[in-house]
Design a protein around this motif. Structure first.
Motif, PDB file in Angstrom:
ATOM      1  N   ASP A  24       0.872  -1.181   0.000  1.00 56.00           N
ATOM      2  CA  ASP A  24       0.000   0.000   0.000  1.00 56.00           C
ATOM      3  C   ASP A  24       0.907   1.230   0.000  1.00 56.00           C
ATOM      4  N   ARG A  26       0.672   5.583   0.672  1.00 50.46           N
ATOM      5  CA  ARG A  26      -0.059   6.815   0.980  1.00 50.46           C
ATOM      6  C   ARG A  26       0.729   7.969   0.388  1.00 50.46           C
ATOM      7  N   GLU A  28       1.014  11.871  -0.334  1.00 51.12           N
ATOM      8  CA  GLU A  28       0.576  13.220  -0.003  1.00 51.12           C
ATOM      9  C   GLU A  28       1.287  14.203  -0.908  1.00 51.12           C
ATOM     10  N   THR A  33       4.465   7.558   1.929  1.00 44.82           N
ATOM     11  CA  THR A  33       4.599   6.492   2.912  1.00 44.82           C
ATOM     12  C   THR A  33       4.268   5.168   2.244  1.00 44.82           C
ATOM     13  N   TYR A  35       4.094   0.884   2.558  1.00 49.10           N
ATOM     14  CA  TYR A  35       3.935  -0.228   3.479  1.00 49.10           C
ATOM     15  C   TYR A  35       4.420  -1.477   2.757  1.00 49.10           C
ATOM     16  N   THR A  54       7.129  -0.019   7.619  1.00 50.98           N
ATOM     17  CA  THR A  54       6.658   1.311   7.251  1.00 50.98           C
ATOM     18  C   THR A  54       7.851   2.116   6.759  1.00 50.98           C
ATOM     19  N   GLU A  56       8.845   5.736   5.265  1.00 56.46           N
ATOM     20  CA  GLU A  56       8.418   7.118   5.054  1.00 56.46           C
ATOM     21  C   GLU A  56       9.485   7.867   4.268  1.00 56.46           C
TER      22      GLU A  56
END
Length: 804
Positions: A24, A26, A28, A33, A35, A54, A56
């Motif tokens: 996955d 994320r 922005e 980020t 996963y 995780t 980042e």
């Protein structure tokens, strides 16, 4: 540390898990980020009973991309952490350095330097010229690209963690690991002041402060930052132990790991090595500009030698009587009583009138340095006071931590305690009020981990970081008492951020040519780690140098940013060796003083951009592959090539980059590119001016402090037709004289703005004919080095007709 057993297997007791894909993402506006499971997910069942990493990604500053990998995010961060400057570099933001948390602590205070974009399965995070590219439909891979090419990548085994320890041994060790690829011919540099081979390829390196001398793999100054000849650097934001395998486990990769639940690193783009240092020091702090007097010659009592005020006076008189200008006199350990280091009190039996002695030295134009360390010996009257007030580092049960190495029963000042810090600073303040000017901050490496710090800091993370607290405390009190621009240390240990607190010296080396060469390797390595100012013990520390070694080391030392005569069991006054040693020390000290306008320009570059004064050839010639491995020569500032002589018979091999260079001492023309093998007497060494360079020489040779712009001589070296060179010469009052040199055919013109008094132009590498001044009058004469044009006070430009 190594985790694998060859290519196929893991070492006994090691279990490793690596990111395999992106489950996955994320995305922005300015961060990403990811996963990442550690095994392929083909069905819902594959999401069970398996770790999820995780990862980042963000940018703290333009051209810099940070990556933070976290396994378990619940671990508390007890500090310390490096204070980093983000965005425009105007504010310090404490960025947590890999102790867990997973909450984006490293991403605090977004800089607005990055933007994300998506094209199908490909997501990119771009900051300036640097881009991180991720394909979420492909196997795990982070590609860092710039200018249309891949700089480095974290592919298979590039992101993950490993647990260590035999079965049944209790809680296993947990190491977060990263690997970045190395390209064909890619070389790695830096990681602090290291005395091992100059390029790090093939080495295992532990970022762990040690008092190991200069002849081992241990280092006093450990910095988790490396750069490569491929146009980028990598900073691992962790103040504790960072273990590196540089092409030494996976030969095509740089691996770094920390024993922690998370790991944070920054990829820093150049494209030139100087640009990498510029961005790295913008992030971690730039060096302060040392005071001008600190560039003069320092003379020490040496360590265990016998000395008192009579000895000191004899040394000072001996230097003056032999015409060797001296700038700073240093008192080493035994200015205090034996067994009582540090009690900050002059030994009354040896120095009964310290205030009077310091006044007498100051009346002779000298500054004074005294030796300190952060330890309090049990015999010192300060021990009971510090123990009673809680100023000393303690063991978990509450006892003061002590041992007998170095000083019997010594304890360590706990600088995480604000009261202890102020107490220590007040002891130094009293010495400054007596007439001391600066401090040698020795030691700071022997810091235990079985302790409890006042502020609850993690002992493993504090081991390396302690030296920064120590040196900062000393530097701050110097700034408070002496004023901005007057603070200077002579520090042995450091880590990331320590470059802000100059000067650092190379530590305890032997008195051999081999140790002289290893010292240079250490200085070059430290310069490539963001440190702008560096020195070393002229003649070596352990043992007594031969006269030949002393003379060669004096040349090297006086062509470094800072210069100190210091030893262990023997003095370093030049007349103890032979009369020629006196002549060499005198000549090169006076040469350094005349080079002050040039050296101050290089010093300002260090303070403004993080470019070291003493530079690896790579920094100035990144496009010349022959310069990438050179570690027996260096550039002093932009334009002076120095090749120290490392042999008894005066023979030296050195490389000259492309162009026509000019020997600064003889005027001889040297054409590159190519290697040269020459032999030099003790009055000279390879010291070459870059083609087209303009080297400003001051009029004064008896002090480092004078009006450098008044009476300056500009040595113009074989300028190419159509070129313009700008030379800035500072003045003590803050003004800057600017000289613009241009060549149009056979006419060389120098225009002056803000020059004080008369000034001169010395044309070398060309044959000069007539000369004329466009304003005022000018005289032209032939010298051994070339044609000298003198411009009287008020002249704003001179021109000379040249041939050749």
């Amino acid at each position: 540390m190594k985790f694998t057993d060859g290519y196929w297997l893991m070492r006994e007791g090691v279990q490793a898990s690596y990111a395999t894909e992106v489950a996955d993402a994320r995305v922005e506006e300015d961060r990403l980020t990811l996963y990442a499971p550690v095994r392929p997910v083909r069905s819902r069942g594959d999401t069970l009973n398996s770790p999820l990493l995780t990862v980042e990604c963000w940018s703290p500053a333009e051209g810099v991309i940070g990556v933070r990998t976290t396994h378990h995010a619940g671990k508390e961060d007890h500090g310390p952490g490096f204070a980093l400057r983000t965005g425009d570099g105007n504010g310090d933001v404490g960025i947590s350095g890999g102790s867990g948390g997973g909450s984006g602590a490293g991403m605090s205070g977004g800089s607005g330097c990055a933007k994300t974009s998506r094209d199908g399965s490909v997501t990119e995070l771009t900051s300036g010229s640097l881009t991180l590219r991720v394909d979420t439909d492909a196997p795990w891979r982070l590609d860092f690209t710039a200018d249309g090419r891949t700089l480095t990548s974290a592919g298979a085994r590039g992101t993950g963690f490993a647990t260590t320890g035999p079965a049944g041994s209790g809680t296993p060790g947990h190491h977060t690991v990263a690997q970045l690829s190395l390209g064909v011919g890619e070389l790695v540099y830096g990681l602090g002041e290291r005395f091992t081979p100059f390029t790090r390829n093939g080495q295992s390196v532990e970022i762990w402060q040690s008092d190991g001398g200069t002849a081992s793999e241990q280092a006093y100054k450990n910095v988790p930052f490396h750069l490569t000849n491929r146009g980028y650097g990598v900073f691992v934001n962790h103040p504790g132990k960072v273990s590196y395998e540089i092409g030494s486990e996976a030969v095509g990769r740089v691996q770094f790991s920390v024993e922690d639940q998370s790991l944070e690193y920054f990829v820093i783009h150049g494209p030139e090595p100087k640009d990498v240092l510029d961005r790295y020091t913008a992030l971690t702090g730039r060096p302060a500009l040392p005071p001008a007097w600190s560039f003069g010659l320092w003379l020490s009592t040496s360590f265990t030698t016998s000395y008192d005020e009579e000895t000191v006076t004899r040394f000072v008189d001996g230097m003056a009587g032999r015409g060797i200008p001296l700038g700073v006199f240093h008192f080493d350990c035994f200015w205090m009583r034996a067994y009582q280091w540090c009690d900050f009190t002059w030994d009354p039996d040896v120095f009964p009138d310290p205030e009077g002695m310091l006044r007498r030295l100051r009346e002779r134009g000298l500054r004074v340095s005294v030796w300190t360390n952060p330890y309090i010996a049990q015999k010192s009257p300060l021990f009971d006071e510090a123990r009673r007030e809680g100023y000393l580092l303690r063991r978990p049960g509450g006892d003061v931590w002590q041992w007998d190495l170095w000083q019997p029963g010594m304890a360590l000042v706990d600088f995480t305690n604000p009261a202890a810090r102020a107490w220590f600073q007040d002891k130094l303040r009293a010495l400054l009020h007596q007439g001391v000017d600066c401090f040698k901050t020795d030691f700071g490496e022997r810091v235990p981990t079985d302790v409890v710090w006042h502020d609850g800091s993690d002992p493993e993370r504090m081991h390396n970081y302690y030296t920064h607290l120590y040196n900062t405390a000393v530097f701050e009190v110097l700034e408070e008492e002496r004023g901005a621009g007057e603070a200077v240390l002579f520090a042995r240990s450091a880590t990331t951020g320590g470059q802000q607190l100059p000067v650092h010296w190379g530590g305890d080396c032997e008195s051999t040519f081999e140790a002289m060469a290893e010292s240079l390797r250490g200085g070059l390595s430290l310069g490539l780690s963001g440190f702008g100012f560096w020195s070393h013990d002229i003649g070596g520390f352990e043992g007594t140098p031969t006269p030949a070694l002393f003379k060669r080391w004096a040349q090297f030392g006086l062509l470094s940013s800072h210069s100190r005569l210091h030893g262990s069991k023997s003095y370093r006054v030049p007349w103890d060796y032979d009369e020629e040693a006196v002549e060499v020390t005198r000549a090169f000290t006076r040469l350094k003083h005349r080079l002050m306008p040039y050296l101050l320009g290089a010093a300002r570059q260090a303070a403004e951009r993080g470019t070291p004064v003493l530079r690896a050839m790579l920094l100035e010639f990144p496009d010349d592959p022959a310069c990438h491995t050179l570690d027996r020569q260096y550039m002093l500032g932009d334009d002076l090539l120095v090749a120290p002589v490392f042999s008894e018979d005066g023979s030296v091999d050195y490389y000259v980059p492309d162009g026509v260079w000019t020997h600064l001492l003889s005027g001889e023309q040297v054409r590159g590119p190519g290697w040269r093998r020459e032999r030099y007497g003790f009055d000279s060494l390879p010291l070459l001016a870059r083609p087209g360079s303009v080297i400003p020489f001051g009029r004064c040779d008896d002090s480092a402090e004078y009006d450098w712009a008044d009476g300056v001589t500009l040595r113009v070296h074989a300028p190419a037709d159509g070129t313009v060179t700008v030379t800035r010469v500072p003045a003590p009052d803050g003004r800057t004289a600017v000289f613009r040199t241009r060549r149009d055919g056979g006419l060389v013109t120098v225009e002056a703005e803000g020059a004080t008094g008369s000034w001169q132009v010395l044309l070398t590498g060309v044959e000069a004919g007539g000369a004329e001044a466009t304003e005022g009058a000018a005289a032209c004469e032939d010298t051994d080095l070339g044609a000298l044009v003198t411009a009287p006070a008020g002249t704003t430009a001179v021109s000379a007709r040249v041939t050749g």
